[in-house]
Design an enzyme around this catalytic site. Structure first.
Site, mmCIF file in Angstrom:
data_model
loop_
_atom_site.group_PDB
_atom_site.id
_atom_site.type_symbol
_atom_site.label_atom_id
_atom_site.label_comp_id
_atom_site.label_asym_id
_atom_site.label_seq_id
_atom_site.Cartn_x
_atom_site.Cartn_y
_atom_site.Cartn_z
ATOM 1 C CB CYS A 99 -0.903 -0.008 1.229
ATOM 2 S SG CYS A 99 -1.983 1.442 1.367
ATOM 3 C CG ASP A 125 -0.238 3.976 5.390
ATOM 4 O OD1 ASP A 125 0.770 4.374 5.986
ATOM 5 O OD2 ASP A 125 -1.377 4.008 5.881
ATOM 6 C CG HIS A 145 -1.725 -1.282 5.762
ATOM 7 N ND1 HIS A 145 -2.164 -0.349 6.669
ATOM 8 C CD2 HIS A 145 -1.972 -0.749 4.539
ATOM 9 C CE1 HIS A 145 -2.645 0.704 6.025
ATOM 10 N NE2 HIS A 145 -2.543 0.487 4.731
ATOM 11 C CB CYS A 196 -5.894 -0.006 4.396
ATOM 12 S SG CYS A 196 -5.515 0.610 2.741
#
Length: 571
Positions: A232, A234, A300, A311
């Site tokens: 991701c 992130d 995640h 997420c």
């Protein structure tokens, strides 16, 4: 954990999609008795570790360990005698446990933990993040001096001592007339710190990520010729390759997307490029070798605050994040099969990651590539089972656990790879426990800047950068909007601008590639200023434009900035 009993499997190692990480780890004190080997998962202690930071064994300790003689098995009578004496003498009891293969790792760590690797990674993380985190305190100190007669000299002296570089003279020159533009100065310091970090990364390889030969051999032995990983976007997953999975970044294609929802068409194109290289150049191996392209997605979740710190792209819904990632993987495989009739050349793997502890769980596919989202091999539980074994026994036990709890038709090469990833992750679990007290203090976002475009191989640290991989603002609008929301809380709410690094890598062997990369940077810069005009007009959005020749292996080249003196009048 699934409530349905599976007689042929030790179900404690399998975690459901909503399972949370184990409590923080309490190191065993010296002299404490060690229980016998068991296939059940011991309950980890709930207290926080008493030490922080990585303590490497000194030369004397390492030498003593290396030279320790092998202990020959005793006859049964001697073993029985030792057991009786152990009730009276604790030290001999510990010796008996050692002989039976129950040896706690140094300082209570897992026996497979890479102490030297952890120390090296901590040194790099501390050094880089400290450089970014010094910026605000230094600027506060400089701001308090801006009306002194020798302000410019004093400010430069502080910057050189604390940040390691001089500040732009044109930003300091008029401070005696008007207020110092701290927003511009903050953005400039972030960009300069990033540039210096990138130069060091490409010049010195501080993580050793270009040492790829051993891993290339290993992964081909497992039956794969390319590992393509999408975490991701992130920032809490930016360290997934070099830290969480402990893989050499030079051997892995990493391209993050929000929610792990990678671009299927782009990935099919990359797959075709790799297969053509095998056919034409024999790189990384020849086309007739029985290996496959392995596509992996890392989704995640949060064990500390699962309903708010999961997420963002999936509303902190762990099940939705896992399902969306799996659907995208299946779409990639279907695209290859539809277009090239060779689905057997594509393998899939799904990994979950707890952003609070860095522990992973792997969804092992069966022989047809199917994965069950309710079943996964959980590294935190493998850790608990194997933490008191000798290194050789622990490594063998990890492999046994992965095989015992995988589908019966799972590919042997995939089992071997997953076992290696789980083993590597054990070092990261100990890293987080030692350095960060078991769980990261910044459970949420704490990124320092946004990275948009194509590239960013040098970003290998957690919560350093929020990624938005794109060529145009339109195609990456969703990722950009998530980034704005994140930095609206991190920076804008404090009056600080959002620093954005616009980056496009290019192949230097292609005529005109550098110029086209620079043009893409300028085009994206204008589009960002237009899309976020409300921020740009208030000085709350600044951009650094960089390109890099990925063929040459050199550092980045700055081709523009919203902070350039000639651009100070605005757009």
């Amino acid at each position: 954990m699934s409530k349905q009993r599976r007689p042929a499997r030790a179900s404690l190692i399998w975690a459901s999609a909503s399972a949370t990480a184990a409590p923080a780890y309490q190191p065993r004190v010296q002299g404490e008795s060690v229980p016998g080997a068991s296939t059940a998962i011991a309950e980890p202690a709930t207290q926080e570790p008493t030490t922080r930071g990585l303590a490497k064994p000194g030369p004397t300790e390492r030498t003593a360990t290396a030279r320790a003689p092998r202990m020959r098995p005793r006859p049964p009578a001697q073993v029985a005698g030792a057991a009786k004496r152990s009730a009276r003498q604790t030290t001999r009891a510990v010796g008996a446990e050692t002989m039976r293969g129950r040896v706690p790792g140094p300082n209570g760590l897992h026996p497979l933990t890479d102490l030297d690797g952890n120390a090296r990674l901590q040194c790099y993380e501390d050094r880089v993040k400290a450089a970014f985190d010094r910026i605000v305190p230094v600027l506060k100190q400089i701001s308090a001096l801006q009306h002194e007669s020798d302000f410019e000299q004093h400010a430069q002296s502080i910057a050189r001592a604390e940040l390691g570089f001089d500040l732009p003279e044109h930003m300091l020159a008029d401070a005696w007339v008007t207020q110092l533009d701290l927003r511009r100065l903050f953005a400039w310091c972030v960009f300069e710190t990033y540039r210096r970090m990138a130069d060091d990364f490409f010049a010195n390889d501080p993580l050793g990520g270009r040492e790829v030969h051993a891993f290339d051999r290993f992964i081909q032995d497992c039956g794969f010729h390319q590992l393509d990983v999408t975490p991701c976007a992130d920032g809490r997953l930016a360290h997934a390759i070099s830290y969480v999975l402990r893989l050499p970044f030079g051997a892995v294609r990493r391209k993050p997307y929000a929610g792990g929802l990678f671009d299927v068409e782009n990935t099919v194109s990359k797959w075709g490029e790799v297969e053509l290289g095998r056919f034409r150049e024999g790189v990384p191996n020849t086309a007739d070798a029985p290996t496959r392209y392995l596509k992996t997605v890392i989704y995640h979740y949060s064990s500390v605050d699962p309903h708010h710190q999961g997420c963002a792209a999936h509303g902190s819904n762990d099940a939705a994040a896992a399902q969306a990632a799996l659907d995208r993987l299946l779409a990639f495989r279907q695209s290859v099969e539809n277009g090239f009739c060779c689905g057997a050349s594509v393998a899939l793997l799904l990994i979950g990651m707890d952003t609070d502890t860095d522990a992973i769980r792997a969804h092992v596919p069966d022989g047809e590539g199917r994965m069950d989202l309710t079943q996964s091999v959980d590294a935190i539980k493998v850790y608990a089972i194997t933490r008191d074994l000798e290194p050789t026994a622990a490594r063998a036990r990890v492999a046994e656990l992965v095989k015992a709890h995988a589908p019966a038709t799972a590919d042997p090469g995939m089992l071997r790879l997953v076992a290696r990833l789980i083993e590597n992750n054990l070092s990261q679990i100990d890293y987080v426990r030692q350095v960060h007290g078991g769980r990261y203090a910044d459970a949420g976002h704490a990124e320092r800047f946004v990275g948009v475009g194509i590239g960013f191989e040098e970003i290998q640290l957690r919560n350093l950068t929020y990624f938005a991989y794109l060529y145009t603002v339109e195609e990456g609008a969703a990722d950009l909007d998530v980034g704005r929301k994140i930095f609206g809380g991190l920076n804008v709410s404090r009056g600080l601008p959002i620093p954005i690094v616009i980056r496009f890598d290019y192949h230097g062997g292609v005529p005109g590639a550098r110029e086209r990369a620079a043009t893409r940077c300028r085009r994206l810069d204008a589009a960002l200023a237009d899309r976020f005009a409300d921020l740009d007009d208030r000085g709350l959005l600044h951009r650094l434009l960089v390109v890099r020749d990925s063929d040459a292996g050199t550092g980045i080249e700055v081709v523009g900035s919203s902070l350039d003196a000639q651009m100070s009048g605005g757009h």
